[in-house]
Design an enzyme around this catalytic site. Structure first.
Site, PDB file in Angstrom:
ATOM      1  N   GLY A   1     -10.600  12.939   1.962  1.00 20.15           N
ATOM      2  CA  GLY A   1      -9.665  11.816   2.094  1.00 20.15           C
ATOM      3  C   GLY A   1      -8.975  11.536   0.781  1.00 20.15           C
ATOM      4  CG  ASN A   2      -5.461   9.900   0.410  1.00 24.18           C
ATOM      5  OD1 ASN A   2      -5.255   8.687   0.483  1.00 24.18           O
ATOM      6  ND2 ASN A   2      -4.982  10.757   1.301  1.00 24.18           N
ATOM      7  CG  HIS A   3      -8.745   7.065  -4.450  1.00 22.38           C
ATOM      8  ND1 HIS A   3     -10.050   6.730  -4.208  1.00 22.38           N
ATOM      9  CD2 HIS A   3      -8.778   8.102  -5.325  1.00 22.38           C
ATOM     10  CE1 HIS A   3     -10.840   7.509  -4.914  1.00 22.38           C
ATOM     11  NE2 HIS A   3     -10.093   8.358  -5.599  1.00 22.38           N
ATOM     12  CB  SER A   4      -3.773   5.857   0.683  1.00 23.77           C
ATOM     13  OG  SER A   4      -2.976   4.942   1.386  1.00 23.77           O
TER      14      SER A   4
ATOM     15  CB  ALA B   1      -1.667   8.844   0.901  1.00 23.70           C
TER      16      ALA B   1
END
Ligand code: C5P
Length: 397
Positions: A206-209, A273
């Site tokens: 995943g990512n930090h969005s 994102a």
């Protein structure tokens, strides 16, 4: 245009308060319903009796009067907009720090309606660095300003600092309410948040969005009367009621939902994102750890913005985001062209207060002709208003 609008007029202590009487009269003549809240020092400039007679409502200034409590929360919920005119240097300073020592401040701090201020102060106070800082702070908190005018000041000096004339404030409010409904009948598609690409039944990439920015844009369009569909990746943020939400997890699901929703959308704003790569073979059982390395095979996801850009019809307006760490402007402009977008919102990770998880953001917008629109660091709700204002301007051009 102001007929039936509920306006909370906040008056703070300044010689310009005499103009608030004229403003109140013009508001009533325009059909608005007005309630007045004033500070103790404002009473030295205008009499509450004048204001209560004109507004046909009791004028409030104390948190409690004769053992009864003034319900500041309900006042802030009642109003369509709170107009603080004049805004004195003292009240500006309290607004920037949240000092709640009178009814006007209690109403301001609990108001869920938009707030606009019309400052009034002497030229030197207006130009003071602290005033500029305080103003910057309250604007970044999502408040709006009706600019001061230049002219003769109470001190006898001539310069900037005069409160906008009541007629100008009325025009500002009329435009504000017009703009508020400027997207009625328009379908807006927005993506927000991260995507999660499954590795096995318990793990993902995943990512930090956080989804904050896209949700703020959705809320801003909703306020302006649009029919808003939000295709949203996993988020813990609260999505305002009234937004049609399509919850998705992976980039592929986000792609499918967007292709479907874009067919009848007027405007699409791609804030999400989206993962650029996904796992080729998702394990159907939890991967057991062993002593060796674990190699994951990744394949590219489909670029949603690019696909929408390729299928875009003439009247559809497409907005992309570019989060860059280097060659920001060049990369953003490349993306704008490559993805056939009409507008791109750049945030640079080099700007403090911008990007993932921050409550604030610092953006620069580019339109198709390469024209640049620069904005200060602001709370994401205020950034959303800047984005929607720019879309409004370009979409109607
Ligand atoms: O190329 P890059 O990923 O930096 O482009 C960012 C823009 O493209 C954002 O508007 C993002 O929402 C969108 N995007 C997309 N689908 C992808 C990747 C990015 O819609 N697979």
């Amino acid at each position: 245009m102001l007929k039936g609008k509920k306006i909370l007029l906040g008056i703070s202590g300044s010689i310009a308060a005499y103009k608030s009487v004229i403003l109140l009269r013009l508001l009533i003549k325009a059909g608005a319903e007005v309630k007045v809240v004033m500070t103790a020092s404002a009473k030295q400039f205008v009499a509450p009796l004048t204001l209560s007679t004109l507004s046909k409502n009791e004028v409030l200034s104390e948190l409690s009067d004769n053992d009864s409590w003034s319900n500041h929360v309900m006042l802030g919920r009642w109003a369509d907009i709170m107009v603080i005119a004049p805004l004195s240097c003292n009240t500006l300073s309290k607004m920037s720090t949240g000092l709640c020592d009178n009814l006007l401040m209690a109403v301001y701090l609990s108001a869920i309606c938009p707030v606009v201020v019309a400052p009034a102060m002497d030229e030197d106070m207006w130009n003071h660095a602290t005033t500029k800082d305080n103003l910057k702070k309250i604007l970044s908190n999502g408040n709006s300003i009706i600019p001061v005018e230049e002219g003769e000041l109470a001190s006898g000096l001539i310069g900037p600092g005069r409160m906008a004339e009541p007629e100008s404030i009325i025009i500002w409010l009329q435009e504000y309410f017009l703009e508020k409904k400027s997207f009625v009948g328009k379908k807006i598609l927005i993506t927000a948040g991260p995507t999660h690409e499954a590795i096995d039944p318990v793990r993902f990439i995943g990512n930090h969005s956080s989804g904050k920015m896209g949700i703020a844009v959705a809320e801003e369009f909703l306020k302006r009367g649009a029919d808003v569909t939000l295709v949203c990746g996993p988020t813990s943020e609260i999505i305002p009621p009234g937004v049609h939400v399509v919850n998705v997890v992976s980039a592929a699901q986000m792609y499918d939902a967007c292709i479907k929703e874009f067919a009848d959308a007027n405007i699409a704003v791609m804030c999400a994102a989206v993962a650029d790569y996904t796992i080729t073979n998702i394990a159907d059982k939890k991967i057991k750890k062993d002593d060796g390395k674990l190699l994951l095979e990744l394949e590219k996801t489909k670029d949603i913005l690019q696909s929408l850009g390729a299928s875009k019809k003439e009247k559809q307006f497409l907005v992309g985001f570019a989060l860059e760490t280097n060659n920001e402007k060049e990369n953003a402009l490349k993306k704008l062209t490559a993805k056939n977008a009409d507008m791109i919102v750049l945030n640079s990770l080099n700007d403090s207060g911008a990007g993932f998880q921050h409550p604030t953001n610092k953006i620069t917008i580019f339109d198709k002709s390469g024209k640049e629109y620069e904005f200060d660091t602001k709370l994401k709700v205020a950034v959303a208003a800047d984005i929607v204002n720019t879309i409004h301007q370009l979409y109607n051009a």
